[in-house]
Motif scaffolding. Structure first.
Motif, PDB file in Angstrom:
ATOM      1  N   ASP A 110       0.973  -0.986   0.003  1.00  0.00           N
ATOM      2  CA  ASP A 110      -0.013  -0.043  -0.113  1.00  0.00           C
ATOM      3  C   ASP A 110       0.919   1.246   0.112  1.00  0.00           C
ATOM      4  N   LYS A 111       1.200   1.796  -1.216  1.00  0.00           N
ATOM      5  CA  LYS A 111       1.871   2.836  -1.428  1.00  0.00           C
ATOM      6  C   LYS A 111       1.262   4.253  -0.828  1.00  0.00           C
ATOM      7  N   PRO A 112       2.095   4.986   0.388  1.00  0.00           N
ATOM      8  CA  PRO A 112       1.560   6.273   0.859  1.00  0.00           C
ATOM      9  C   PRO A 112       1.630   7.245  -0.347  1.00  0.00           C
ATOM     10  N   ALA A 113       0.798   8.364  -0.342  1.00  0.00           N
ATOM     11  CA  ALA A 113       0.966   9.466  -1.127  1.00  0.00           C
ATOM     12  C   ALA A 113       2.332  10.297  -0.818  1.00  0.00           C
ATOM     13  N   GLY A 114       3.012  10.804  -1.741  1.00  0.00           N
ATOM     14  CA  GLY A 114       4.153  11.492  -1.533  1.00  0.00           C
ATOM     15  C   GLY A 114       5.570  10.965  -1.470  1.00  0.00           C
ATOM     16  N   ILE A 115       5.451   9.657  -1.953  1.00  0.00           N
ATOM     17  CA  ILE A 115       6.807   8.875  -2.066  1.00  0.00           C
ATOM     18  C   ILE A 115       6.799   8.270  -3.683  1.00  0.00           C
ATOM     19  N   ILE A 116       8.151   8.360  -4.173  1.00  0.00           N
ATOM     20  CA  ILE A 116       8.200   7.914  -5.613  1.00  0.00           C
ATOM     21  C   ILE A 116       8.411   6.359  -5.653  1.00  0.00           C
ATOM     22  N   ILE A 117       8.250   5.640  -6.642  1.00  0.00           N
ATOM     23  CA  ILE A 117       8.218   4.091  -6.759  1.00  0.00           C
ATOM     24  C   ILE A 117       9.977   3.857  -6.663  1.00  0.00           C
ATOM     25  N   HIS A 118      10.416   4.503  -7.707  1.00  0.00           N
ATOM     26  CA  HIS A 118      12.149   4.195  -7.977  1.00  0.00           C
ATOM     27  C   HIS A 118      12.883   5.482  -7.851  1.00  0.00           C
ATOM     28  N   SER A 119      14.022   5.135  -7.907  1.00  0.00           N
ATOM     29  CA  SER A 119      15.154   6.509  -7.791  1.00  0.00           C
ATOM     30  C   SER A 119      15.004   7.344  -8.908  1.00  0.00           C
ATOM     31  N   GLY A 152      17.190   9.722  -9.073  1.00  0.00           N
ATOM     32  CA  GLY A 152      18.692  10.204  -9.187  1.00  0.00           C
ATOM     33  C   GLY A 152      19.079  10.994  -7.710  1.00  0.00           C
ATOM     34  N   ASN A 153      18.083  11.390  -7.165  1.00  0.00           N
ATOM     35  CA  ASN A 153      18.497  12.228  -5.927  1.00  0.00           C
ATOM     36  C   ASN A 153      18.604  11.006  -4.692  1.00  0.00           C
ATOM     37  N   LYS A 154      19.670  10.844  -4.291  1.00  0.00           N
ATOM     38  CA  LYS A 154      20.129   9.895  -3.384  1.00  0.00           C
ATOM     39  C   LYS A 154      19.501  10.152  -1.837  1.00  0.00           C
ATOM     40  N   ASN A 155      18.959  11.434  -1.554  1.00  0.00           N
ATOM     41  CA  ASN A 155      18.224  11.631  -0.295  1.00  0.00           C
ATOM     42  C   ASN A 155      16.651  11.172  -0.409  1.00  0.00           C
ATOM     43  N   ASN A 156      16.173  10.860  -1.459  1.00  0.00           N
ATOM     44  CA  ASN A 156      14.850  10.353  -1.745  1.00  0.00           C
ATOM     45  C   ASN A 156      14.647   9.000  -1.186  1.00  0.00           C
ATOM     46  N   ILE A 157      13.642   8.840  -0.453  1.00  0.00           N
ATOM     47  CA  ILE A 157      13.188   7.488  -0.050  1.00  0.00           C
ATOM     48  C   ILE A 157      12.211   7.101  -1.125  1.00  0.00           C
ATOM     49  N   THR A 158      12.586   5.712  -1.542  1.00  0.00           N
ATOM     50  CA  THR A 158      11.431   5.163  -2.606  1.00  0.00           C
ATOM     51  C   THR A 158      10.999   4.093  -1.850  1.00  0.00           C
TER      52      THR A 158
END
Length: 281
Positions: free
Chosen positions: A85-94, A96-102
């Motif tokens: 169940d994906k929450p809103a506000g998160i991307i599936i895959h990278s 290129g920004n290493k700081n983003n949680i996927t």
């Protein structure tokens, strides 16, 4: 995976018909994962009607994404599949920004924390702002099966969208979609775009908004958002496509339905939402 051969044919031809790739067929033979009538097969042979075909698709593989250890909601799981169940506000895959949680990194963390060894293979995607069901394939030998499902619209994807204005009847939106040449990462209805078909049905009307069920026959980027804007009912919270400002995009993938690749059973999974919070009134 066990199957009875329904009609005499060449083994490789049959394996392609059940959606194994040429590369996978080669690897399955090299790893002695195919048996016909309990005999290991390493080459293309002629198989007869009612022969018993066995294919070992369960394979441990190293986790190929950097794990992040954080709770995720599991909607369905077996040896072959995982639906989260994906929450809103998160991307599936990278991106290129290493700081983003996927979501991929969270799934990698889940696999590691539960002592599972799988590549992280998402079958489809959702926009960053959209929440809901995402299907992962645990066994890399089965990803060709799901690629075929996506290409031929064999995974039913149903969404809930809260839109501006009143929609009082079901409708089919059949408008081609292409990239907006002037704005990056934006799409629009375009005569030169790819065919796109969305079915919508109103579920609940409020004074200035409507909760609608949206079903996809095609899967274009931003399809629901573009189609709803095109009929004058943008998704609330979708400022890219003229929607009213809100604390989130009011679009939720609430249901996935497909045929399981191993047991051929219909799998239907739902992500529940709180209708009180999925409202602007």
């Amino acid at each position: 995976m066990k199957k009875r051969i329904e009609k005499s044919t060449n083994l490789d031809k049959y394996l392609k018909q059940i959606f194994f790739s040429k590369k996978d067929i080669h690897l399955l033979k090299m790893e002695s994962r195919i048996k016909v009538n309990n005999k290991i097969i390493n080459s293309d042979i002629f198989v007869n009607e009612n022969d018993l075909l066995e294919i070992d698709v369960i394979k441990e593989e190293e986790i190929d994404k950097k794990p992040v250890f954080q709770d995720i909601k599991i909607l369905y799981e077996d040896e072959f599949l995982l639906i989260v169940d994906k929450p809103a506000g998160i991307i599936i895959h990278s991106d290129g920004n290493k700081n983003n949680i996927t979501l991929d990194s969270l799934v990698a963390g889940y696999y590691q924390s539960t002592n599972q060894k799988h590549r992280v293979l998402h079958v489809h995607r959702l926009d960053k702002e959209t929440s809901g069901c995402i299907l992962y394939c645990k066994q890399s030998y089965l990803i060709s099966y799901f690629d075929n499902c996506i290409a031929n619209n064999l995974i039913q994807r149903n969404y809930l969208a809260l839109v501006s204005g009143t929609i009082d009847r079901a409708a089919t939106i059949k408008k081609p979609i292409g990239k907006d040449r002037h704005i990056n990462n934006k799409y629009r209805v375009s005569k030169t775009g790819k065919q796109a078909i969305t079915f919508i049905r109103p579920l609940k009307q409020n004074s200035n908004s409507t909760l609608v069920k949206c079903s996809l026959q095609t899967g274009r980027t931003h399809q629901i958002r573009v189609h709803l804007q095109s009929i004058g009912h943008p998704v609330i919270g979708d400022t890219i496509y003229d929607g009213k400002r809100h604390n989130r995009l009011m679009l939720h993938s609430y249901q996935l339905s497909f045929v399981h690749p191993i047991n051929n059973k219909q799998i239907t999974v739902e992500s529940k939402i709180n209708y009180k919070t999925f409202n602007t009134e």
